[in-house]
Design a protein around this motif. Structure first.
Motif, PDB file in Angstrom:
ATOM      1  N   PHE A  84       0.825  -1.206   0.000  1.00  0.00           N
ATOM      2  CA  PHE A  84       0.000   0.000   0.000  1.00  0.00           C
ATOM      3  C   PHE A  84       0.862   1.260   0.000  1.00  0.00           C
ATOM      4  O   PHE A  84       1.973   1.272   0.544  1.00  0.00           O
ATOM      5  N   LYS A  85       0.314   2.304  -0.594  1.00  0.00           N
ATOM      6  CA  LYS A  85       0.943   3.625  -0.561  1.00  0.00           C
ATOM      7  C   LYS A  85      -0.101   4.596  -0.039  1.00  0.00           C
ATOM      8  O   LYS A  85      -1.131   4.822  -0.674  1.00  0.00           O
ATOM      9  N   MET A  86       0.178   5.205   1.138  1.00  0.00           N
ATOM     10  CA  MET A  86      -0.887   5.889   1.871  1.00  0.00           C
ATOM     11  C   MET A  86      -0.312   6.917   2.832  1.00  0.00           C
ATOM     12  O   MET A  86       0.768   6.736   3.375  1.00  0.00           O
ATOM     13  N   THR A  87      -1.057   8.021   3.048  1.00  0.00           N
ATOM     14  CA  THR A  87      -0.721   8.994   4.081  1.00  0.00           C
ATOM     15  C   THR A  87      -1.964   9.239   4.930  1.00  0.00           C
ATOM     16  O   THR A  87      -3.090   8.889   4.537  1.00  0.00           O
ATOM     17  N   ALA A  88      -1.773   9.872   6.098  1.00  0.00           N
ATOM     18  CA  ALA A  88      -2.905  10.146   6.983  1.00  0.00           C
ATOM     19  C   ALA A  88      -3.928  11.052   6.307  1.00  0.00           C
ATOM     20  O   ALA A  88      -5.139  10.897   6.506  1.00  0.00           O
ATOM     21  N   GLU A  89      -3.457  12.004   5.499  1.00  0.00           N
ATOM     22  CA  GLU A  89      -4.367  12.935   4.828  1.00  0.00           C
ATOM     23  C   GLU A  89      -5.230  12.248   3.776  1.00  0.00           C
ATOM     24  O   GLU A  89      -6.262  12.774   3.354  1.00  0.00           O
ATOM     25  N   GLN A  90      -4.814  11.056   3.340  1.00  0.00           N
ATOM     26  CA  GLN A  90      -5.574  10.334   2.325  1.00  0.00           C
ATOM     27  C   GLN A  90      -6.647   9.430   2.919  1.00  0.00           C
ATOM     28  O   GLN A  90      -7.421   8.836   2.165  1.00  0.00           O
ATOM     29  N   GLU A  91      -6.689   9.306   4.235  1.00  0.00           N
ATOM     30  CA  GLU A  91      -7.761   8.509   4.828  1.00  0.00           C
ATOM     31  C   GLU A  91      -9.108   9.160   4.514  1.00  0.00           C
ATOM     32  O   GLU A  91      -9.211  10.355   4.227  1.00  0.00           O
ATOM     33  N   VAL A  92     -10.154   8.375   4.598  1.00  0.00           N
ATOM     34  CA  VAL A  92     -11.461   8.817   4.122  1.00  0.00           C
ATOM     35  C   VAL A  92     -12.008  10.008   4.915  1.00  0.00           C
ATOM     36  O   VAL A  92     -12.632  10.905   4.347  1.00  0.00           O
ATOM     37  N   GLY A  93     -11.750  10.056   6.226  1.00  0.00           N
ATOM     38  CA  GLY A  93     -12.267  11.159   7.041  1.00  0.00           C
ATOM     39  C   GLY A  93     -11.760  12.513   6.601  1.00  0.00           C
ATOM     40  O   GLY A  93     -12.554  13.422   6.299  1.00  0.00           O
ATOM     41  N   PRO A  94     -10.431  12.712   6.549  1.00  0.00           N
ATOM     42  CA  PRO A  94      -9.905  13.999   6.089  1.00  0.00           C
ATOM     43  C   PRO A  94     -10.339  14.354   4.672  1.00  0.00           C
ATOM     44  O   PRO A  94     -10.578  15.526   4.367  1.00  0.00           O
ATOM     45  N   GLN A  95     -10.463  13.353   3.809  1.00  0.00           N
ATOM     46  CA  GLN A  95     -10.855  13.648   2.430  1.00  0.00           C
ATOM     47  C   GLN A  95     -12.319  14.087   2.328  1.00  0.00           C
ATOM     48  O   GLN A  95     -12.662  14.932   1.504  1.00  0.00           O
ATOM     49  N   LEU A  96     -13.176  13.520   3.164  1.00  0.00           N
ATOM     50  CA  LEU A  96     -14.562  13.998   3.198  1.00  0.00           C
ATOM     51  C   LEU A  96     -14.619  15.472   3.593  1.00  0.00           C
ATOM     52  O   LEU A  96     -15.361  16.265   3.000  1.00  0.00           O
ATOM     53  N   LYS A  97     -13.827  15.833   4.583  1.00  0.00           N
ATOM     54  CA  LYS A  97     -13.827  17.227   5.040  1.00  0.00           C
ATOM     55  C   LYS A  97     -13.341  18.174   3.945  1.00  0.00           C
ATOM     56  O   LYS A  97     -13.816  19.307   3.837  1.00  0.00           O
ATOM     57  N   LYS A  98     -12.409  17.706   3.103  1.00  0.00           N
ATOM     58  CA  LYS A  98     -11.891  18.538   2.018  1.00  0.00           C
ATOM     59  C   LYS A  98     -12.965  18.889   0.999  1.00  0.00           C
ATOM     60  O   LYS A  98     -12.878  19.927   0.330  1.00  0.00           O
ATOM     61  N   ILE A  99     -13.970  18.020   0.850  1.00  0.00           N
ATOM     62  CA  ILE A  99     -15.037  18.314  -0.122  1.00  0.00           C
ATOM     63  C   ILE A  99     -16.276  18.880   0.578  1.00  0.00           C
ATOM     64  O   ILE A  99     -17.366  18.912  -0.004  1.00  0.00           O
ATOM     65  N   GLY A 100     -16.097  19.314   1.824  1.00  0.00           N
ATOM     66  CA  GLY A 100     -17.166  20.002   2.531  1.00  0.00           C
ATOM     67  C   GLY A 100     -18.178  19.105   3.205  1.00  0.00           C
ATOM     68  O   GLY A 100     -19.267  19.556   3.563  1.00  0.00           O
ATOM     69  N   LEU A 101     -17.836  17.825   3.427  1.00  0.00           N
ATOM     70  CA  LEU A 101     -18.738  16.895   4.093  1.00  0.00           C
ATOM     71  C   LEU A 101     -18.127  16.446   5.415  1.00  0.00           C
ATOM     72  O   LEU A 101     -16.905  16.388   5.557  1.00  0.00           O
ATOM     73  N   SER A 102     -18.969  16.131   6.377  1.00  0.00           N
ATOM     74  CA  SER A 102     -18.488  15.715   7.681  1.00  0.00           C
ATOM     75  C   SER A 102     -18.724  14.219   7.897  1.00  0.00           C
ATOM     76  O   SER A 102     -19.845  13.735   7.670  1.00  0.00           O
ATOM     77  N   PRO A 103     -17.716  13.476   8.351  1.00  0.00           N
ATOM     78  CA  PRO A 103     -17.930  12.065   8.689  1.00  0.00           C
ATOM     79  C   PRO A 103     -19.027  11.883   9.732  1.00  0.00           C
ATOM     80  O   PRO A 103     -19.711  10.843   9.738  1.00  0.00           O
ATOM     81  N   ASP A 104     -19.221  12.873  10.590  1.00  0.00           N
ATOM     82  CA  ASP A 104     -20.251  12.777  11.625  1.00  0.00           C
ATOM     83  C   ASP A 104     -21.659  12.804  11.046  1.00  0.00           C
ATOM     84  O   ASP A 104     -22.616  12.420  11.723  1.00  0.00           O
ATOM     85  N   ASP A 105     -21.800  13.277   9.815  1.00  0.00           N
ATOM     86  CA  ASP A 105     -23.116  13.378   9.183  1.00  0.00           C
ATOM     87  C   ASP A 105     -23.465  12.158   8.333  1.00  0.00           C
ATOM     88  O   ASP A 105     -24.542  12.117   7.731  1.00  0.00           O
ATOM     89  N   VAL A 106     -22.560  11.182   8.274  1.00  0.00           N
ATOM     90  CA  VAL A 106     -22.821   9.992   7.460  1.00  0.00           C
ATOM     91  C   VAL A 106     -23.877   9.132   8.142  1.00  0.00           C
ATOM     92  O   VAL A 106     -23.760   8.795   9.323  1.00  0.00           O
ATOM     93  N   ARG A 107     -24.918   8.783   7.404  1.00  0.00           N
ATOM     94  CA  ARG A 107     -26.003   7.966   7.964  1.00  0.00           C
ATOM     95  C   ARG A 107     -25.693   6.480   7.866  1.00  0.00           C
ATOM     96  O   ARG A 107     -25.897   5.737   8.821  1.00  0.00           O
ATOM     97  N   TRP A 108     -25.273   6.047   6.676  1.00  0.00           N
ATOM     98  CA  TRP A 108     -24.974   4.631   6.458  1.00  0.00           C
ATOM     99  C   TRP A 108     -23.561   4.462   5.905  1.00  0.00           C
ATOM    100  O   TRP A 108     -23.127   5.222   5.046  1.00  0.00           O
ATOM    101  N   VAL A 109     -22.879   3.427   6.369  1.00  0.00           N
ATOM    102  CA  VAL A 109     -21.654   2.944   5.742  1.00  0.00           C
ATOM    103  C   VAL A 109     -21.914   1.502   5.320  1.00  0.00           C
ATOM    104  O   VAL A 109     -22.131   0.631   6.161  1.00  0.00           O
ATOM    105  N   VAL A 110     -21.929   1.283   4.013  1.00  0.00           N
ATOM    106  CA  VAL A 110     -22.149  -0.056   3.478  1.00  0.00           C
ATOM    107  C   VAL A 110     -20.787  -0.648   3.128  1.00  0.00           C
ATOM    108  O   VAL A 110     -20.007  -0.043   2.381  1.00  0.00           O
ATOM    109  N   LEU A 111     -20.512  -1.830   3.659  1.00  0.00           N
ATOM    110  CA  LEU A 111     -19.228  -2.485   3.435  1.00  0.00           C
ATOM    111  C   LEU A 111     -19.419  -3.645   2.460  1.00  0.00           C
ATOM    112  O   LEU A 111     -20.130  -4.601   2.762  1.00  0.00           O
ATOM    113  N   THR A 112     -18.786  -3.540   1.286  1.00  0.00           N
ATOM    114  CA  THR A 112     -18.904  -4.625   0.317  1.00  0.00           C
ATOM    115  C   THR A 112     -18.304  -5.906   0.875  1.00  0.00           C
ATOM    116  O   THR A 112     -18.816  -7.001   0.629  1.00  0.00           O
ATOM    117  N   HIS A 113     -17.214  -5.765   1.645  1.00  0.00           N
ATOM    118  CA  HIS A 113     -16.610  -6.888   2.357  1.00  0.00           C
ATOM    119  C   HIS A 113     -15.639  -6.300   3.371  1.00  0.00           C
ATOM    120  O   HIS A 113     -15.481  -5.075   3.454  1.00  0.00           O
TER     121      HIS A 113
END
Length: 288
Positions: A84-113
């Motif tokens: 894997f090639k990854m940084t903390a800023e690339q995790e899903v939480g920080p990236q949601l905030k970058k597009i103006g959305l809050s992880p706290d406002d997510v209603r459903w998380v569907v996991l394919t697996h």
């Protein structure tokens, strides 16, 4: 509605991981010991701004995805075969905030697996309702899950998903069951086993299109059409049967097919490019 493709880092796997070679234990040996690797592939998380609330499909990988795992004993080989090639800023939480959305406002998380490149961002969504298939939950929990290669020791203590039992649901086209997530009846979960025993996919009805968030049913759209299964899947025969069901569904509906690691998936989403089985067959014929 707005749909976002968020790339949470990249993964590089052996070529025999992407397209399996051999049968049984030899298939896994060829996958894990292969010396040739793919290019860096995206790890997509999909975010739907739905009228009933934010929906996140899969959660990507964590910053420490390459941290060594020593149990069960075959895990160092798995980690050698998937980098894997990854940084903390690339995790899903920080990236949601970058597009103006809050992880706290997510209603459903569907996991394919529940492989680590799909469940690695669980900790960003303490307020969401998680959805997992019953078969995937059965295969991934406890010591049995660890022996099956799931990294359940990394899950938050509070992770208690809603379990979907497809066996008790009505058929959905060629799929053996389904669960409708929204009151608007426009988002459906369908069983797509093979890569993992309880793998599911998400189908969103949008006007005259169906958008299929396909997880790891195949690594690319081309591999789906060619019906080539991967080398790490729990059951290659079941995975190929799933491919056939998806192709059958595509014959009945215009679908935009979005696997999580397909470099072309984001463009197909943005331009709503449907899967065209005939067009690909014509290109193959021209090449011959």
């Amino acid at each position: 509605m707005k749909i976002h493709a968020i790339e949470t880092g990249k993964v590089k796997i052996t070529k025999n991981w992407r397209i399996g070679r051999g049968n049984g234990l030899m298939r896994f040996k060829n996958t894990l010991l292969d010396s040739e690797f793919t290019e860096w592939l995206p790890i997509y998380v999909w975010v739907i701004e739905h009228q009933e609330g934010l929906i996140v499909i899969d959660t990507g990988i964590p910053e420490d995805a390459n941290k060594h795992v020593w149990f069960p004993p075959f895990m160092p080989l798995v980690q050698r075969a998937a980098k894997f090639k990854m940084t903390a800023e690339q995790e899903v939480g920080p990236q949601l905030k970058k597009i103006g959305l809050s992880p706290d406002d997510v209603r459903w998380v569907v996991l394919t697996h529940l492989h680590q490149d799909h469940d690695g961002g669980l900790h960003h969504f303490p307020n969401a309702e998680f959805v997992v298939s019953s078969k995937e939950w059965e295969m991934s929990t406890g010591i049995k899950g660890r022996m099956n290669g799931y990294l359940n020791q990394r899950w938050p203590d509070w992770f208690k998903p809603r379990i979907i039992d497809f066996s008790s649901q009505e058929l959905f086209g060629p799929f053996a069951g389904h669960h409708t997530l929204t009151q608007a009846r426009d988002i459906h979960l369908v069983p797509t086993p093979g890569h993992s025993p309880g793998h599911l996919s998400v189908i969103l009805d949008e006007d005259d299109l169906s958008i299929m968030f396909a997880g790891d049913t195949s690594y690319t759209e081309e591999l789906l059409i060619e019906q080539k299964v991967d080398g790490i899947g729990a059951d290659p025969d079941v995975q190929q049967e799933t491919h056939q069901k998806i192709l059958e569904y595509a014959e009945q509906h215009r679908i935009v097919y979005l696997p999580s690691h397909d470099p072309g998936a984001k463009e197909r989403l943005e331009n709503r490019i449907p899967l065209s089985i005939n067009a690909n067959l014509e290109l193959e014929a021209q090449a011959v």
